[in-house]
Motif scaffolding. Sequence first.
Motif, PDB file in Angstrom:
ATOM      1  N   LEU A  18       0.825  -1.204   0.000  1.00 53.42           N
ATOM      2  CA  LEU A  18       0.000   0.000   0.000  1.00 53.42           C
ATOM      3  C   LEU A  18       0.858   1.253   0.000  1.00 53.42           C
ATOM      4  O   LEU A  18       0.583   2.216  -0.710  1.00 53.42           O
ATOM      5  N   ALA A  19       1.911   1.253   0.793  1.00 58.50           N
ATOM      6  CA  ALA A  19       2.809   2.414   0.835  1.00 58.50           C
ATOM      7  C   ALA A  19       3.474   2.607  -0.509  1.00 58.50           C
ATOM      8  O   ALA A  19       3.602   3.729  -0.999  1.00 58.50           O
ATOM      9  N   ALA A  20       3.875   1.524  -1.149  1.00 57.95           N
ATOM     10  CA  ALA A  20       4.508   1.626  -2.469  1.00 57.95           C
ATOM     11  C   ALA A  20       3.514   2.139  -3.497  1.00 57.95           C
ATOM     12  O   ALA A  20       3.857   2.964  -4.342  1.00 57.95           O
ATOM     13  N   ALA A  21       2.268   1.677  -3.434  1.00 58.44           N
ATOM     14  CA  ALA A  21       1.258   2.141  -4.389  1.00 58.44           C
ATOM     15  C   ALA A  21       0.994   3.628  -4.237  1.00 58.44           C
ATOM     16  O   ALA A  21       0.857   4.341  -5.217  1.00 58.44           O
ATOM     17  N   SER A  22       0.934   4.118  -3.005  1.00 60.79           N
ATOM     18  CA  SER A  22       0.657   5.537  -2.809  1.00 60.79           C
ATOM     19  C   SER A  22       1.867   6.388  -3.140  1.00 60.79           C
ATOM     20  O   SER A  22       1.735   7.572  -3.405  1.00 60.79           O
ATOM     21  N   ALA A  23       3.051   5.795  -3.168  1.00 57.27           N
ATOM     22  CA  ALA A  23       4.262   6.547  -3.493  1.00 57.27           C
ATOM     23  C   ALA A  23       4.702   6.315  -4.930  1.00 57.27           C
ATOM     24  O   ALA A  23       5.750   6.787  -5.335  1.00 57.27           O
ATOM     25  N   ASP A  24       3.899   5.576  -5.709  1.00 58.38           N
ATOM     26  CA  ASP A  24       4.277   5.261  -7.084  1.00 58.38           C
ATOM     27  C   ASP A  24       4.703   6.487  -7.864  1.00 58.38           C
ATOM     28  O   ASP A  24       5.699   6.464  -8.566  1.00 58.38           O
ATOM     29  N   HIS A  25       3.941   7.570  -7.802  1.00 54.96           N
ATOM     30  CA  HIS A  25       4.257   8.761  -8.576  1.00 54.96           C
ATOM     31  C   HIS A  25       5.587   9.364  -8.127  1.00 54.96           C
ATOM     32  O   HIS A  25       6.295   9.947  -8.936  1.00 54.96           O
ATOM     33  N   HIS A  26       5.931   9.221  -6.847  1.00 55.19           N
ATOM     34  CA  HIS A  26       7.192   9.768  -6.351  1.00 55.19           C
ATOM     35  C   HIS A  26       8.394   9.030  -6.935  1.00 55.19           C
ATOM     36  O   HIS A  26       9.458   9.610  -7.088  1.00 55.19           O
ATOM     37  N   ALA A  27       8.241   7.751  -7.243  1.00 58.56           N
ATOM     38  CA  ALA A  27       9.352   6.946  -7.727  1.00 58.56           C
ATOM     39  C   ALA A  27       9.571   7.117  -9.224  1.00 58.56           C
ATOM     40  O   ALA A  27      10.599   6.726  -9.749  1.00 58.56           O
ATOM     41  N   GLU A  28       8.621   7.692  -9.930  1.00 58.08           N
ATOM     42  CA  GLU A  28       8.709   7.823 -11.374  1.00 58.08           C
ATOM     43  C   GLU A  28       9.557   9.027 -11.763  1.00 58.08           C
ATOM     44  O   GLU A  28       9.700   9.982 -11.012  1.00 58.08           O
ATOM     45  N   THR A  29      10.083   8.975 -12.970  1.00 56.36           N
ATOM     46  CA  THR A  29      10.862  10.087 -13.492  1.00 56.36           C
ATOM     47  C   THR A  29       9.933  11.247 -13.856  1.00 56.36           C
ATOM     48  O   THR A  29       8.733  11.039 -14.079  1.00 56.36           O
ATOM     49  N   PRO A  30      10.467  12.452 -13.946  1.00 55.98           N
ATOM     50  CA  PRO A  30       9.631  13.574 -14.397  1.00 55.98           C
ATOM     51  C   PRO A  30       8.956  13.284 -15.746  1.00 55.98           C
ATOM     52  O   PRO A  30       7.788  13.602 -15.931  1.00 55.98           O
ATOM     53  N   ARG A  31       9.676  12.654 -16.674  1.00 60.08           N
ATOM     54  CA  ARG A  31       9.071  12.353 -17.976  1.00 60.08           C
ATOM     55  C   ARG A  31       7.889  11.402 -17.819  1.00 60.08           C
ATOM     56  O   ARG A  31       6.834  11.615 -18.417  1.00 60.08           O
ATOM     57  N   ALA A  32       8.035  10.354 -17.008  1.00 60.07           N
ATOM     58  CA  ALA A  32       6.941   9.393 -16.815  1.00 60.07           C
ATOM     59  C   ALA A  32       5.727  10.073 -16.189  1.00 60.07           C
ATOM     60  O   ALA A  32       4.587   9.810 -16.581  1.00 60.07           O
ATOM     61  N   ILE A  33       5.962  10.938 -15.239  1.00 65.91           N
ATOM     62  CA  ILE A  33       4.854  11.659 -14.601  1.00 65.91           C
ATOM     63  C   ILE A  33       4.196  12.605 -15.593  1.00 65.91           C
ATOM     64  O   ILE A  33       2.969  12.674 -15.691  1.00 65.91           O
ATOM     65  N   ALA A  34       5.011  13.335 -16.367  1.00 65.63           N
ATOM     66  CA  ALA A  34       4.466  14.267 -17.359  1.00 65.63           C
ATOM     67  C   ALA A  34       3.666  13.522 -18.422  1.00 65.63           C
ATOM     68  O   ALA A  34       2.598  13.985 -18.842  1.00 65.63           O
ATOM     69  N   GLU A  35       4.155  12.378 -18.857  1.00 69.11           N
ATOM     70  CA  GLU A  35       3.422  11.586 -19.856  1.00 69.11           C
ATOM     71  C   GLU A  35       2.116  11.043 -19.286  1.00 69.11           C
ATOM     72  O   GLU A  35       1.089  11.027 -19.968  1.00 69.11           O
ATOM     73  N   ALA A  36       2.138  10.602 -18.022  1.00 66.00           N
ATOM     74  CA  ALA A  36       0.905  10.130 -17.374  1.00 66.00           C
ATOM     75  C   ALA A  36      -0.095  11.278 -17.261  1.00 66.00           C
ATOM     76  O   ALA A  36      -1.297  11.096 -17.480  1.00 66.00           O
ATOM     77  N   TRP A  37       0.401  12.456 -16.918  1.00 68.59           N
ATOM     78  CA  TRP A  37      -0.453  13.643 -16.824  1.00 68.59           C
ATOM     79  C   TRP A  37      -1.078  13.967 -18.180  1.00 68.59           C
ATOM     80  O   TRP A  37      -2.284  14.197 -18.276  1.00 68.59           O
ATOM     81  N   LEU A  38      -0.264  13.992 -19.229  1.00 70.31           N
ATOM     82  CA  LEU A  38      -0.766  14.323 -20.555  1.00 70.31           C
ATOM     83  C   LEU A  38      -1.824  13.330 -21.007  1.00 70.31           C
ATOM     84  O   LEU A  38      -2.832  13.719 -21.597  1.00 70.31           O
ATOM     85  N   HIS A 141       5.028  15.075  -8.370  1.00 71.32           N
ATOM     86  CA  HIS A 141       3.715  15.587  -8.767  1.00 71.32           C
ATOM     87  C   HIS A 141       3.871  16.658  -9.840  1.00 71.32           C
ATOM     88  O   HIS A 141       4.930  17.268  -9.978  1.00 71.32           O
ATOM     89  N   VAL A 142       2.784  16.898 -10.551  1.00 70.43           N
ATOM     90  CA  VAL A 142       2.767  17.991 -11.520  1.00 70.43           C
ATOM     91  C   VAL A 142       2.658  19.292 -10.736  1.00 70.43           C
ATOM     92  O   VAL A 142       1.697  19.501 -10.002  1.00 70.43           O
ATOM     93  N   ALA A 143       3.665  20.135 -10.879  1.00 70.27           N
ATOM     94  CA  ALA A 143       3.652  21.438 -10.210  1.00 70.27           C
ATOM     95  C   ALA A 143       3.007  22.485 -11.103  1.00 70.27           C
ATOM     96  O   ALA A 143       2.328  23.392 -10.621  1.00 70.27           O
ATOM     97  N   GLU A 144       3.220  22.333 -12.431  1.00 71.98           N
ATOM     98  CA  GLU A 144       2.653  23.315 -13.358  1.00 71.98           C
ATOM     99  C   GLU A 144       2.443  22.685 -14.728  1.00 71.98           C
ATOM    100  O   GLU A 144       3.278  21.921 -15.205  1.00 71.98           O
ATOM    101  N   HIS A 145       1.307  23.010 -15.328  1.00 69.02           N
ATOM    102  CA  HIS A 145       1.007  22.683 -16.723  1.00 69.02           C
ATOM    103  C   HIS A 145       0.918  24.030 -17.422  1.00 69.02           C
ATOM    104  O   HIS A 145       0.084  24.866 -17.082  1.00 69.02           O
ATOM    105  N   ARG A 146       1.788  24.229 -18.387  1.00 67.12           N
ATOM    106  CA  ARG A 146       1.825  25.511 -19.107  1.00 67.12           C
ATOM    107  C   ARG A 146       1.679  25.214 -20.591  1.00 67.12           C
ATOM    108  O   ARG A 146       2.480  24.501 -21.169  1.00 67.12           O
ATOM    109  N   ASP A 147       0.611  25.749 -21.200  1.00 71.67           N
ATOM    110  CA  ASP A 147       0.377  25.592 -22.638  1.00 71.67           C
ATOM    111  C   ASP A 147       0.685  26.886 -23.358  1.00 71.67           C
ATOM    112  O   ASP A 147       0.421  27.985 -22.832  1.00 71.67           O
ATOM    113  N   TYR A 148       1.190  26.733 -24.561  1.00 66.26           N
ATOM    114  CA  TYR A 148       1.310  27.843 -25.507  1.00 66.26           C
ATOM    115  C   TYR A 148       0.609  27.342 -26.759  1.00 66.26           C
ATOM    116  O   TYR A 148       1.160  26.568 -27.535  1.00 66.26           O
ATOM    117  N   THR A 149      -0.648  27.743 -26.901  1.00 68.86           N
ATOM    118  CA  THR A 149      -1.524  27.236 -27.949  1.00 68.86           C
ATOM    119  C   THR A 149      -1.624  28.254 -29.074  1.00 68.86           C
ATOM    120  O   THR A 149      -1.859  29.439 -28.834  1.00 68.86           O
TER     121      THR A 149
END
Length: 161
Positions: A18-38, A141-149
């Motif tokens: 359970l602790a590992a599942a709740s910390a999953d996002h912490h263990a991922e790279t910034p790219r993996a987190i950003a891709e999951a967010w997208l 975690h995602v701290a900021e999502h910034r779009d230039y559309t």
Amino acid sequence: MYRLTTLSLAIAGCLTGLAAASADHHAETPRAIAEAWLEAYSNQDFEEMTALMTEDTVFVDPTSFDIAAITNRIEWQGPDAITSGVGAWGINHGRYTIERSYESSGRVIFNGHIDVIYGEGEGAQAFRYPITTIITVADGHVAEHRDYTDFNGASRIPAPH
């Protein structure tokens, strides 16, 4: 004694899982987190988006500030404001096509276009927006999502039925 030890190990294993599942996002790279967010953002998966945010997460598109058709600036902070703001767009689904991406200093930069479908069935409308998205990741975690559309460069595309 053996049963108590086995039970203790089983409970400890479950708690560790359970602790590992709740910390999953912490263990991922910034790219993996950003891709999951997208992916969550594209699919309008507000539950997953919320799991990737903190109360301080910011979502901003400075290119939206002077567009007449956009009556409210795209500039929100926190999960409730962000998911409410994105949800108000009426997007059924979005699909990013990434032409180039790179990561630097906790920021993942995606450049390409997003195809956005509004509505469903015969009434659905779809548009392609050229876009650069910068996702800043901090502490898992995602701290900021910034779009230039490029709103002016958007084109209507056939909507899937």
